[in-house]
Design a protein around this motif. Structure first.
Motif, PDB file in Angstrom:
ATOM      1  N   TYR A 151      19.575   8.498  54.999  1.00 59.15           N
ATOM      2  CA  TYR A 151      20.988   9.210  55.922  1.00 59.15           C
ATOM      3  C   TYR A 151      19.574   9.577  56.885  1.00 59.15           C
ATOM      4  N   THR A 152      20.464  10.800  57.937  1.00 57.03           N
ATOM      5  CA  THR A 152      19.641  10.927  58.901  1.00 57.03           C
ATOM      6  C   THR A 152      20.545  12.330  59.121  1.00 57.03           C
ATOM      7  N   TRP A 153      19.728  13.015  59.869  1.00 60.96           N
ATOM      8  CA  TRP A 153      20.009  14.388  60.140  1.00 60.96           C
ATOM      9  C   TRP A 153      21.573  14.647  61.189  1.00 60.96           C
ATOM     10  N   PRO A 154      21.376  13.918  61.833  1.00 56.58           N
ATOM     11  CA  PRO A 154      22.944  13.405  62.771  1.00 56.58           C
ATOM     12  C   PRO A 154      23.704  13.210  61.197  1.00 56.58           C
ATOM     13  N   ASP A 155      23.565  12.346  60.782  1.00 54.13           N
ATOM     14  CA  ASP A 155      24.731  11.399  59.338  1.00 54.13           C
ATOM     15  C   ASP A 155      24.892  13.412  58.909  1.00 54.13           C
ATOM     16  N   LEU A 156      23.838  13.842  58.176  1.00 55.94           N
ATOM     17  CA  LEU A 156      24.360  15.334  57.506  1.00 55.94           C
ATOM     18  C   LEU A 156      25.360  16.026  58.021  1.00 55.94           C
ATOM     19  N   PHE A 157      24.979  16.770  59.292  1.00 49.75           N
ATOM     20  CA  PHE A 157      25.846  16.963  60.655  1.00 49.75           C
ATOM     21  C   PHE A 157      27.389  16.677  60.401  1.00 49.75           C
ATOM     22  N   GLU A 158      27.471  15.711  60.249  1.00 54.62           N
ATOM     23  CA  GLU A 158      29.019  15.142  60.660  1.00 54.62           C
ATOM     24  C   GLU A 158      29.032  15.072  59.612  1.00 54.62           C
ATOM     25  N   ARG A 159      29.138  14.768  58.303  1.00 57.22           N
ATOM     26  CA  ARG A 159      29.211  15.326  56.870  1.00 57.22           C
ATOM     27  C   ARG A 159      29.733  16.837  55.928  1.00 57.22           C
ATOM     28  N   VAL A 160      28.880  17.491  57.104  1.00 56.07           N
ATOM     29  CA  VAL A 160      28.702  18.535  55.776  1.00 56.07           C
ATOM     30  C   VAL A 160      29.940  19.161  57.363  1.00 56.07           C
ATOM     31  N   SER A 161      30.257  19.222  58.269  1.00 60.41           N
ATOM     32  CA  SER A 161      31.154  19.511  58.659  1.00 60.41           C
ATOM     33  C   SER A 161      32.790  19.009  58.712  1.00 60.41           C
TER      34      SER A 161
END
Length: 257
Positions: free
Chosen positions: A209-219
């Motif tokens: 995963y990437t940090w942008p992926d994590l931001f999308e998912r955590v939202s």
């Protein structure tokens, strides 16, 4: 700041991670898996909780910088158990640290050990910082079974933990705080940020995963959802040695602005 946080143990043992938050600051601590014969009568969760308590008492004082707060916290915890424990032991209980604090028009941050921070602006651009000095070590020896866990032998840890050219963690020597990575983020245009222990950043380091992926998912699913995701990958991961930790304690804090 709107803060959500979650922390989960990696198994049946007590959680060695710790997180504390307020409406102005957030803190994560990742206790270092205990070695046998570490010279301490306390366990790792005790150390992480005590260091968190000491840092919490000082984070509300804006005149004290983050490095100084960490230095004082490490020193106070050492004072609490120096009479009962051998703090000169090279594997005395310790923890990695990540913290942020809202200060006027910026957010200040600190990392010591393999915690990470990432932030996203309102246009979706993402930046991150990690203390990767542990990962950058070269010439490391083969891991071996120590107390039923595969890890480096104590004789090697003694040469690199809290040593120049090695890596740095919070333990018994408050001077380690001088080696913490620090910085600041302008509030103007800032959308949200994440602070994570390495049990959660396995999603990036191990599972693609990437940090942008994590931001999308955590939202969408919150920090709890990120922890569930890393657990799902851990269950399916066939690369683990039988004595390796399939699931690590995982902690994250998500801050919206």
């Amino acid at each position: 700041m709107q803060i959500s946080a979650a922390s989960s143990p990696g198994g049946s043992a007590p959680n060695e991670d710790c997180c504390l938050v307020s409406d102005r600051w957030a803190l994560v601590l990742d206790g270092i898996t205990r070695y046998p014969d570490d010279g301490c009568v306390h366990d790792v969760p005790w150390y992480a909780a005590e260091l968190g308590r000491q840092i919490k008492q000082r984070l509300g004082s804006p005149e004290i910088g983050l490095r100084e707060i960490l230095e004082q916290g490490i020193g106070m915890v050492a004072w609490e158990h120096v009479a009962t424990c051998d703090l000169s032991n090279p594997v005395t209980p310790g923890a990695t640290v990540g913290m942020i604090r809202h200060e006027a028009n910026q957010v200040s941050w600190l990392l010591l050990g393999d915690c990470s921070i990432a932030w996203r602006d309102r246009e979706g651009r993402v930046a991150f910082r990690s203390d990767d000095r542990l990962a950058r070590l070269t010439g490391t020896p083969p891991v071996e079974s120590v107390g039923g866990v595969r890890r480096w032998p104590v004789r090697y840890v003694e040469t690199v933990r809290n040593r120049e050219g090695g890596y740095w963690v919070a333990a018994a020597d408050s001077r380690a705080a001088e080696e913490a990575l620090t910085g600041s983020i302008e509030l103007d245009g800032l959308s949200d940020l994440l602070i994570c222990t390495d049990g959660l950043t396995r999603l990036i380091d191990r599972y693609g995963y990437t940090w942008p992926d994590l931001f999308e998912r955590v939202s969408e699913v919150g920090v709890d959802g990120l922890i569930e995701l890393v657990r799902e990958h851990g269950e399916r991961d066939a690369r683990f040695h039988p004595e390796a930790k399939r699931h690590d304690d995982a902690t994250g804090v998500h801050v919206r602005f």
